[in-house]
Design a protein around this motif. Structure first.
Motif, PDB file in Angstrom:
ATOM      1  N   PRO A  13      -3.565 -54.476 -20.611  1.00 53.14           N
ATOM      2  CA  PRO A  13      -5.018 -54.677 -20.647  1.00 53.14           C
ATOM      3  C   PRO A  13      -5.547 -54.446 -22.066  1.00 53.14           C
ATOM      4  CG  PRO A  13      -4.405 -53.372 -18.740  1.00 53.14           C
ATOM      5  CD  PRO A  13      -3.160 -53.526 -19.572  1.00 53.14           C
ATOM      6  N   GLY A  14      -6.364 -55.365 -22.535  1.00 52.17           N
ATOM      7  CA  GLY A  14      -6.937 -55.273 -23.872  1.00 52.17           C
ATOM      8  C   GLY A  14      -6.123 -55.953 -24.949  1.00 52.17           C
ATOM      9  N   ASP A  15      -4.858 -56.320 -24.656  1.00 56.04           N
ATOM     10  CA  ASP A  15      -4.037 -57.037 -25.643  1.00 56.04           C
ATOM     11  C   ASP A  15      -4.598 -58.426 -25.887  1.00 56.04           C
ATOM     12  OD1 ASP A  15      -2.204 -55.011 -26.007  1.00 56.04           O
ATOM     13  OD2 ASP A  15      -0.617 -55.932 -24.801  1.00 56.04           O
ATOM     14  N   ASP A  16      -4.584 -58.840 -27.136  1.00 57.94           N
ATOM     15  CA  ASP A  16      -4.924 -60.204 -27.501  1.00 57.94           C
ATOM     16  C   ASP A  16      -3.620 -60.980 -27.588  1.00 57.94           C
ATOM     17  OD1 ASP A  16      -5.108 -62.372 -29.691  1.00 57.94           O
ATOM     18  OD2 ASP A  16      -7.201 -61.983 -29.190  1.00 57.94           O
ATOM     19  N   LEU A  17      -3.495 -62.039 -26.804  1.00 53.69           N
ATOM     20  CA  LEU A  17      -2.263 -62.812 -26.736  1.00 53.69           C
ATOM     21  C   LEU A  17      -1.753 -63.202 -28.112  1.00 53.69           C
ATOM     22  CD1 LEU A  17      -0.097 -64.375 -25.114  1.00 53.69           C
ATOM     23  CD2 LEU A  17      -1.708 -66.284 -25.033  1.00 53.69           C
ATOM     24  N   PHE A  18      -2.622 -63.686 -28.974  1.00 48.19           N
ATOM     25  CA  PHE A  18      -2.191 -64.180 -30.283  1.00 48.19           C
ATOM     26  C   PHE A  18      -1.773 -63.059 -31.239  1.00 48.19           C
ATOM     27  CE2 PHE A  18      -4.581 -67.707 -28.528  1.00 48.19           C
ATOM     28  CZ  PHE A  18      -3.659 -68.716 -28.685  1.00 48.19           C
ATOM     29  N   GLU A  19      -2.207 -61.833 -30.973  1.00 49.70           N
ATOM     30  CA  GLU A  19      -1.747 -60.705 -31.779  1.00 49.70           C
ATOM     31  C   GLU A  19      -0.402 -60.185 -31.293  1.00 49.70           C
ATOM     32  OE1 GLU A  19      -4.778 -57.711 -32.019  1.00 49.70           O
ATOM     33  OE2 GLU A  19      -6.221 -59.092 -32.909  1.00 49.70           O
ATOM     34  N   VAL A  20      -0.091 -60.402 -30.016  1.00 47.29           N
ATOM     35  CA  VAL A  20       1.160 -59.932 -29.426  1.00 47.29           C
ATOM     36  C   VAL A  20       2.287 -60.947 -29.621  1.00 47.29           C
ATOM     37  CG1 VAL A  20       2.253 -59.248 -27.251  1.00 47.29           C
ATOM     38  CG2 VAL A  20      -0.073 -58.503 -27.762  1.00 47.29           C
ATOM     39  N   VAL A  21       1.957 -62.228 -29.648  1.00 47.40           N
ATOM     40  CA  VAL A  21       2.968 -63.279 -29.736  1.00 47.40           C
ATOM     41  C   VAL A  21       3.833 -63.146 -30.986  1.00 47.40           C
ATOM     42  CG1 VAL A  21       3.287 -65.751 -30.145  1.00 47.40           C
ATOM     43  CG2 VAL A  21       1.892 -64.987 -28.247  1.00 47.40           C
ATOM     44  N   ASP A  22       3.241 -62.883 -32.137  1.00 46.92           N
ATOM     45  CA  ASP A  22       4.029 -62.812 -33.377  1.00 46.92           C
ATOM     46  C   ASP A  22       5.097 -61.721 -33.344  1.00 46.92           C
ATOM     47  OD1 ASP A  22       3.003 -65.014 -34.686  1.00 46.92           O
ATOM     48  OD2 ASP A  22       1.457 -63.881 -35.745  1.00 46.92           O
TER      49      ASP A  22
END
Length: 138
Positions: A13-22
């Protein structure tokens, strides 16, 4: 796509997909390279807006045998075919992806989003996304 290897990761919860993908993509490639596999295709990830996890995948030059890890997060598919009804190219990653507009267009066709495949494309130092929307009937 042929010889597709994938890794599923959790979104908290609260994760931004594009910040986690890298960082997950870096880990994914590191594991593949460490095991002697060189990726030959683009990086693709699938997710549903607001979903709890996502799957990152790429293609390899040859078929492999993956011994599934205990979390079952790594998989291999000899062939993965994407048959989607909706496509969107997102040129500027500084701008948010218009998921609400995509969802509205899908809903107007009497469908709902099953998953969205994001294909990361790199051209002359620029990065863009091709989005292929997999749908199901309501």
């Amino acid at each position: 796509m042929h010889n597709v290897v994938s890794h599923t990761a959790e979104l908290r919860p609260g994760d931004d997909l594009f910040e986690v993908v890298d960082p997950v993509g870096d880990y994914f490639k590191e594991v593949l390279m460490h095991n002697g596999y060189y990726t030959s295709g683009p990086l693709v990830f699938s997710s549903v807006p607001g979903g709890g996890d996502f799957t990152i995948m790429t293609t390899l030059g040859n078929r492999i045998n993956i011994v599934e890890d205990s979390a079952e997060s790594f998989r291999f598919n000899e062939h993965l075919e994407l048959e989607t009804d909706f496509f969107y190219r997102h040129y500027d990653l500084e701008e948010p992806v218009p998921y609400e507009e995509i969802e509205s267009a899908v809903a107007a066709a009497g469908l709902e989003i099953k998953t969205i495949y994001h294909v990361v494309l790199k051209f002359y130092g620029e990065v863009m996304l091709d989005l292929y929307v997999d749908t199901v009937a309501r």
